[in-house]
Design a protein around this motif. Structure first.
Motif, PDB file in Angstrom:
ATOM      1  N   ASP A  95       0.835  -1.339   0.101  1.00 24.98           N
ATOM      2  CA  ASP A  95       0.112  -0.051   0.023  1.00 24.98           C
ATOM      3  C   ASP A  95       0.776   1.307  -0.062  1.00 24.98           C
ATOM      4  O   ASP A  95       1.617   1.774   0.792  1.00 24.98           O
ATOM      5  CB  ASP A  95      -0.762  -0.026   1.242  1.00 24.98           C
ATOM      6  N   THR A  97      -0.738   4.333  -1.298  1.00 24.87           N
ATOM      7  CA  THR A  97      -1.814   5.269  -1.254  1.00 24.87           C
ATOM      8  C   THR A  97      -1.243   6.443  -0.410  1.00 24.87           C
ATOM      9  O   THR A  97      -0.505   6.199   0.761  1.00 24.87           O
ATOM     10  CB  THR A  97      -3.006   4.864  -1.047  1.00 24.87           C
ATOM     11  N   GLY A 100      -2.066   5.754   3.374  1.00 29.19           N
ATOM     12  CA  GLY A 100      -1.205   4.897   3.770  1.00 29.19           C
ATOM     13  C   GLY A 100       0.140   5.422   4.431  1.00 29.19           C
ATOM     14  O   GLY A 100       1.009   4.675   4.982  1.00 29.19           O
ATOM     15  N   TYR A 185       0.003  -1.957  -6.303  1.00 27.94           N
ATOM     16  CA  TYR A 185      -1.014  -2.187  -5.329  1.00 27.94           C
ATOM     17  C   TYR A 185      -2.325  -0.983  -5.630  1.00 27.94           C
ATOM     18  O   TYR A 185      -1.946   0.200  -5.665  1.00 27.94           O
ATOM     19  CB  TYR A 185      -0.679  -1.986  -3.659  1.00 27.94           C
ATOM     20  N   GLY A 187      -5.379  -1.362  -3.799  1.00 30.50           N
ATOM     21  CA  GLY A 187      -6.332  -1.535  -2.798  1.00 30.50           C
ATOM     22  C   GLY A 187      -6.869  -3.053  -2.644  1.00 30.50           C
ATOM     23  O   GLY A 187      -6.261  -3.942  -3.397  1.00 30.50           O
ATOM     24  N   ASN A 227      -8.275   1.161   0.827  1.00 33.10           N
ATOM     25  CA  ASN A 227      -7.172   1.826   0.456  1.00 33.10           C
ATOM     26  C   ASN A 227      -7.208   2.043  -1.164  1.00 33.10           C
ATOM     27  O   ASN A 227      -6.104   1.626  -1.843  1.00 33.10           O
ATOM     28  CB  ASN A 227      -5.824   0.800   0.566  1.00 33.10           C
TER      29      ASN A 227
END
Length: 357
Positions: A95, A97, A100, A185, A187, A227
């Motif tokens: 993650d 994002t 995160g 990634y 989510g 996420n």
């Protein structure tokens, strides 16, 4: 040290070395990879120095705590004045994002900064075991690009919490090549799926728009996503989930959830129902679920997706690109076929695109 081609780091405190074992019976597995997070000045400053931190997990509140203590002997970005403005940033890979990311405060004009800050993540232990902590040190530049000063990665798949919570020193590492799977990634999607045989279809779930053909139906409970990427300037999205039971991709075959406004971890709890399906057909068909950011004024933007099927590459004796499921996608689909009328729960990592895997 290198084990199976992976660079493994251990604390410099020699009396701690015996507490670390590796792939077979590993307690702490620490590796350094290439990790892209938005800062762009990599390789400009030679990496030096160490970082001291501790890890702990609160099982009652499901909180990971990263206790950042201090760094020493960091590389100076301003070589004339022999100083840097360091801060620490963390992610739980894969993650990367915005939601995160965790950061400490910037310490001005310091090569041996003291932070004494605890960065926290609310995360279930089972989910944490699939993640890798990426901890990186940066020089903050208010008028340009931040400079990379070093990194540490810790994989939690074999990590044991509670046996030693004292802070340890780790040598900072240069940025290196990143495994491709950490780049994609998008989510996670949480769902439950079941095939309902003809005699078990209730009046509340039956599709009243279709004639009774004596066949069963596939029910897909879209619970939530976590996420997702934030698509607007505030880091938010307006997500909805859309489903098809391939090869039917007609307008009438489309099912979708409601839109959840300004949320990168939406909860839908919406059931998609695909009628007129034989149990034997499932081996030839594919459940395609995609998540989109709704744009009322333009085109919706793709956020991620999954496909559940047998991964054979063929449907009804024809080669097709969409029978390309892998891993957990196949496992979940097999369970749905093997246990009709039973809900099968799953959490799947979203694909970054829906091209053939």
């Amino acid at each position: 040290m290198y084990i199976n081609g992976v660079h493994i780091l251990v604390p410099k405190d020699s009396d701690q070395y015996h507490k670390f074992s590796f792939p077979d019976g590993s307690h702490e597995s620490i590796a350094s990879y290439y990790s892209d997070a938005g800062e762009v000045n990599y390789g400009k400053i030679p990496v030096s120095g160490e970082i001291q931190f501790a890890l702990d997990y609160d099982y009652s509140s499901c909180i990971l705590k990263i206790d950042i203590r201090q760094c020493k002997d960091l590389a100076p970005v301003d070589t004339k004045k022999n100083r840097s403005d360091p801060y620490i940033k963390t992610y739980l890979l894969p993650d990367k994002t915005r939601s995160g990311k965790r950061k400490t405060k910037v310490k001005k004009h310091a090569l041996n900064p003291t932070f004494n800050e605890v960065l926290k993540y609310a995360i279930d232990i089972t989910e944490l075991e699939t993640r890798t902590l990426w901890l990186s040190v940066w020089h903050s530049d208010l008028f340009g690009r931040n400079d990379f000063l070093g990194e540490i990665l810790i994989a939690f798949d074999e990590y044991t919490f509670g046996h030693d919570t004292l802070p340890k020193w780790f040598q900072l590492q240069e940025r290196q090549q990143e495994p491709s799977e950490l780049k994609q990634y998008k989510g996670d999607l949480f769902l439950s799926v079941r095939y309902v045989s003809p005699g078990n279809i209730t009046t509340t779930t039956k599709n009243k728009k279709k004639k009774d053909t004596g066949k069963g139906q596939l029910e897909v409970l879209i619970k939530e996503a976590r996420n997702l990427s934030g698509m607007d300037s505030y880091g938010n999205s307006d997500p909805f989930c859309k489903g098809y039971l391939l090869p039917d991709k007609s307008r009438h075959g489309k099912q979708k959830t409601d839109v959840v406004k300004k949320n990168c971890s939406p909860m839908w709890n919406h059931t998609l129902i695909f009628s007129d399906v034989d149990l034997e057909e499932l081996k030839e068909r594919s459940l395609e679920l995609t998540v989109w950011d709704h744009d009322a004024m333009g085109s919706n933007e793709f956020l991620g997706g999954v496909r559940l099927n047998l991964g054979t590459g063929r449907s009804f004796s024809r080669e097709v690109e969409w029978m390309d499921a892998r891993g957990e996608e196949i496992t979940l689909w097999n369970a749905v076929s093997d246990m009709p009328n039973a809900w099968i729960d799953g959490s799947l990592m979203l694909r970054s695109n829906m091209e053939k895997q």
